[in-house]
Scaffold this motif. Structure first.
Motif, PDB file in Angstrom:
ATOM      1  N   ALA B 106       0.871  -0.760  -0.229  1.00 42.14           N
ATOM      2  CA  ALA B 106      -0.141   0.115   0.144  1.00 42.14           C
ATOM      3  C   ALA B 106       0.879   1.141  -0.244  1.00 42.14           C
ATOM      4  N   ARG B 110       0.613   3.521  -3.192  1.00 41.84           N
ATOM      5  CA  ARG B 110       0.804   5.202  -2.902  1.00 41.84           C
ATOM      6  C   ARG B 110       1.580   6.038  -3.087  1.00 41.84           C
ATOM      7  N   ASP B 201      -5.008   6.691  -1.819  1.00 43.16           N
ATOM      8  CA  ASP B 201      -5.308   5.811  -0.826  1.00 43.16           C
ATOM      9  C   ASP B 201      -6.615   4.628  -1.785  1.00 43.16           C
ATOM     10  N   ALA B 204      -4.814   2.365  -4.192  1.00 45.00           N
ATOM     11  CA  ALA B 204      -3.775   1.735  -2.893  1.00 45.00           C
ATOM     12  C   ALA B 204      -5.154   0.204  -3.090  1.00 45.00           C
ATOM     13  N   GLN B 205      -6.189   0.329  -2.454  1.00 43.49           N
ATOM     14  CA  GLN B 205      -6.913  -0.197  -1.635  1.00 43.49           C
ATOM     15  C   GLN B 205      -7.364  -0.823  -3.196  1.00 43.49           C
ATOM     16  N   LEU B 208      -4.241  -3.702  -3.584  1.00 41.86           N
ATOM     17  CA  LEU B 208      -4.434  -4.703  -2.413  1.00 41.86           C
ATOM     18  C   LEU B 208      -5.179  -5.843  -2.822  1.00 41.86           C
TER      19      LEU B 208
END
Lengths: 215, 215
Positions: B106, B110, B201, B204-205, B208
């Motif tokens: 993450a 980012r 953000d 990054a999600q 993931l």
DNA sequence: CGGAAACAACCAATCGATTGGTTGGTAACC
DNA sequence: GGTTACCAACCAATCGATTGGTTGTTTCCG
């Protein structure tokens, strides 16, 4: 992990292939193919009409008997690229019209990736040189481009409404998923040890995970 | 869903900004900024030294008193872009050295997204015009680029080994996640109704989820 | 059948403009 | 007086595009 080396090139060196049935016969078609090759390698500004004509094997003046300007050669390539994209995406969407949103999204992403693996040079020119076109020449392609984005947005919306998907920012998800396929054209080539279907399936799974389907 | 209109341009129109502390003082720095603006808008082949000099407010000959060729202007921009990228990614990686792989991934994504939102013009030139460089001028940047890819590959490998992640094709995951951030530079701008942190953000999600962390 | 007209494809030569890059020299400042 | 910053003028090369004209083939008429 065995990362393949990154090459500083716009696109993998490979034959310029256009979709079947759309290539004009004779010299016009060969001009298109040469333009596709050179625009993909060097960009619109970096490719000269003498290079294009030389690759076709004709005098540069003869090119103007087939196309009124260098920009019109690019415009026809961009139009072909967008029409092939729209044809494949809309076919995938209507074929899975009655499926769950997750299946329809997978079909859309698969089609999107496959059109980039099948015509990487055309995709690079279509996506990367559209800006060089006069607005009136670009307008039809821009309409098709918006239609394609709407297809993706609608399936995301459907999956969100019925609870299949879970995304904080759906607009960013459309952007991210759409961008996934675009990148494929820059590295996919025949020397790769993955088939087009393998890449398409893996990217479809990535897209499903991004929208958190089947969580 | 309210999709923002897609604009046929290489990059959002905005001021050419270089990272702090790396811009040479005086005319050299202004040449770099003008080159950044024009290379981002028109590509290396599409921007002329007269345009660059005109934007700086000097004669085109004066440009050669500061840089030995047009290619050297691009080379310095590409070098700055890669060094900023490497600085941010390696900082993020060492800062999260002892965290779980998911947190490190993450942080990397980012940082990757943020460097593209902070310097979109520089990112477009760095990623999209590297191919126009002579090999010896491009070599240092190519090394940094490989280092950056290895950072991402290593955290993926770590997450796979300890069971945090689950990916069928890790190499494609590296490619896909790396491509996510690159695209950001083409549409992020000050007129957007999302902050750079919001985009970072969300992306990054997405990353993931692609590696199926926390499933 | 034969000849004329029309046609598509092509090219050598050339247009004015612009390209990246070089020269010789001027003006200002430490 | 040396160094730095700058520019007018110029270079060969190439740019996209145009001109005037030559091929070979097709079409039509008598």
């Amino acid at each position: 992990m065995d990362l393949p080396a990154w090459e500083p090139r716009r696109v993998v060196a490979m034959a310029a292939v256009l979709p079947e049935g759309v290539t004009p016969p004779g010299t016009r078609g060969r001009i298109l193919e040469a333009g596709l090759q050179l625009f993909a390698e060097s960009g619109f500004a970096g490719a000269s009409i003498r290079q294009i004509a030389g690759m076709v094997g004709i005098n540069s003046a003869t090119l103007y008997a087939h196309y009124p300007s260098k920009g019109h050669v690019l415009a026809e390539l961009v139009r072909i690229g967008h029409e092939e994209m729209w044809a494949r995406l809309s076919e995938a969407a209507t074929r899975t019209r009655d499926d769950r949103a997750a299946r329809q999204l997978a079909a859309l992403v698969r089609a999107h990736v496959l059109v980039h693996t099948d015509y990487p040079l055309l995709a690079v020119v279509t996506n990367g040189e559209l800006h060089a076109l006069d607005p009136e020449l670009a307008a039809p392609s821009l309409r098709l481009r918006d239609e394609c984005r709407r297809l993706l947005a609608e399936v995301l919306e459907r999956g969100l409404d019925n609870g299949e998907f879970s995304i904080d920012d759906p607009v960013l998800a459309v952007t991210a998923i759409g961008g996934l396929g675009v990148q494929v054209a820059h590295w996919f080539g025949p020397e790769l040890d993955r088939t087009r279907e393998q890449v398409a399936d893996q990217y479809a799974q990535f897209a499903l995970r991004i929208v958190h389907a089947g969580h």
